[in-house]
Design an enzyme around this catalytic site. Structure first.
Site, mmCIF file in Angstrom:
data_model
loop_
_atom_site.group_PDB
_atom_site.id
_atom_site.type_symbol
_atom_site.label_atom_id
_atom_site.label_comp_id
_atom_site.label_asym_id
_atom_site.label_seq_id
_atom_site.Cartn_x
_atom_site.Cartn_y
_atom_site.Cartn_z
ATOM 1 N N GLY A 167 2.371 2.081 19.248
ATOM 2 C CA GLY A 167 3.114 1.042 18.538
ATOM 3 C C GLY A 167 2.417 0.759 17.222
ATOM 4 N N ASP A 184 -1.253 4.196 10.206
ATOM 5 C CA ASP A 184 -1.566 2.851 10.675
ATOM 6 C C ASP A 184 -3.019 2.493 10.399
ATOM 7 O OD1 ASP A 184 1.029 2.415 11.620
ATOM 8 O OD2 ASP A 184 0.576 3.380 13.529
ATOM 9 N N ALA A 200 -8.882 9.372 11.132
ATOM 10 C CA ALA A 200 -7.927 9.157 12.222
ATOM 11 C C ALA A 200 -7.206 10.440 12.624
ATOM 12 C CB ALA A 200 -6.916 8.082 11.834
ATOM 13 N N GLY A 259 0.008 11.804 2.402
ATOM 14 C CA GLY A 259 -0.555 12.667 3.431
ATOM 15 C C GLY A 259 -1.903 13.214 3.025
ATOM 16 N N ASN A 314 -1.436 -0.247 16.906
ATOM 17 C CA ASN A 314 -2.321 0.727 16.263
ATOM 18 C C ASN A 314 -3.097 0.089 15.109
ATOM 19 O OD1 ASN A 314 -1.166 2.594 17.992
ATOM 20 N ND2 ASN A 314 0.064 3.588 16.411
ATOM 21 N N THR A 351 1.367 6.507 0.124
ATOM 22 C CA THR A 351 0.522 7.556 0.693
ATOM 23 C C THR A 351 1.211 8.914 0.555
ATOM 24 O OG1 THR A 351 1.423 7.273 2.931
ATOM 25 C CG2 THR A 351 -0.486 5.936 2.324
#
Length: 282
Positions: A44, A232, A262, A201, A48, A199
């Site tokens: 979620g 997140d 992450a 990537g 997160n 963002t």
């Protein structure tokens, strides 16, 4: 430059069980891909982000809703173990939300979300302190997001994901809106916000103030396992850094380093270090 300590954060958002199938490649429309492995983990976007912020060193509380079921109790236990105050999470009548996720060998993903109890998130009895930042996403009802734009007295951040048209009052009130490049293209109203983070990537992120790009940093190169929790983690890190008064570039460097860390983990709620440790890793 000395980096200020992190202030308290309230995360208002979704709490899901993630059912993740890891496969060699993502299936096309109508296609079945064999040979996958299945994992069942906490997720979620709201949960997160709350777990990430707590692991980055901030005092964090979660406002959301889970079902009065085994999954809901599991989600609350996981958040508490991450250091999140879960006293603001309701037990609703609907089952705990579920996300169905497919991840390929490169870490790319497809996600379908069944809202469940997330549709019943409530701000009844909830108040916010002026020194507390508030971070919300769009996996909960938009009326809650609109209410926050009125009721939050301090720093108000919106992760406009999944891409959903934002009311003008939310765009005008937000101190920070965070989107990926696809969401930025789908939500033209976001360009009018005072501060927007976009963002890209593996290519990093950019920060725009009043429509002008003021900072852009690359992402550290890592071997990606799953990108499910990266955005997140980035949102949590950037919100904490900017609210603490870090300058734009330092905040972006740290957030991109957190996002890169992450993706090295399969979980949407990966282990992280103190945010200040990421400030020199861009």
């Amino acid at each position: 430059m000395a980096l200020s300590a992190l202030a308290p954060l309230a995360v208002v958002g979704s709490i899901n069980v993630d059912l993740t199938a890891s496969v060699a490649r993502l299936p096309g429309p109508g296609e079945t891909v064999l040979g996958g492995t299945l994992a069942r983990e906490p997720g979620g976007k709201g949960a997160n982000q709350a777990a990430a912020a707590a692991r980055l060193g901030a005092p964090v509380r979660m406002i959301g809703c889970v079902g009065d079921d085994t999954d809901g109790r599991w989600m609350l236990e996981g958040l508490a173990n991450a250091g999140v105050d879960v006293s603001g999470v309701w037990l609703g009548d609907e089952p705990t939300g579920t996300a169905l996720i497919t991840v390929d060998a490169e870490g790319e993903n497809q996600i379908a979300v069944c809202q469940g109890a997330n549709a019943d998130v409530s701000l009844l009895g909830v108040s916010f302190d002026a020194a507390e930042a508030v971070l919300v996403q769009l996996e909960i009802p938009m009326e809650i997001v609109a209410d926050l734009a009125v009721s939050v007295p301090g720093f108000f951040a919106v992760n406009a994901a999944p891409a959903t048209p934002l009311p003008a009052a939310v765009v005008e009130r937000a101190d920070l809106i965070i989107v990926n490049e696809t969401e930025f293209a789908l939500l033209p109203e976001v360009a009018r916000a005072r501060v927007v983070a976009v963002t890209y990537g593996a290519d990093g992120a950019a920060l725009r103030r009043d429509g002008v790009e003021v900072a852009r940093v690359p992402s550290p190169r890592v071997e990606a396992v799953s990108s499910v929790g990266a955005g997140d983690a980035f949102c949590a890190a950037l919100t904490l850094a900017l609210h603490a008064g870090w300058d734009d570039e330092a905040a972006l460097v740290a957030a991109c380093a957190v996002g890169a860390d992450a993706v090295r983990h399969p979980s949407a709620q990966p282990p992280l270090r103190a945010l200040v440790e990421y400030a020199s890793l861009g």
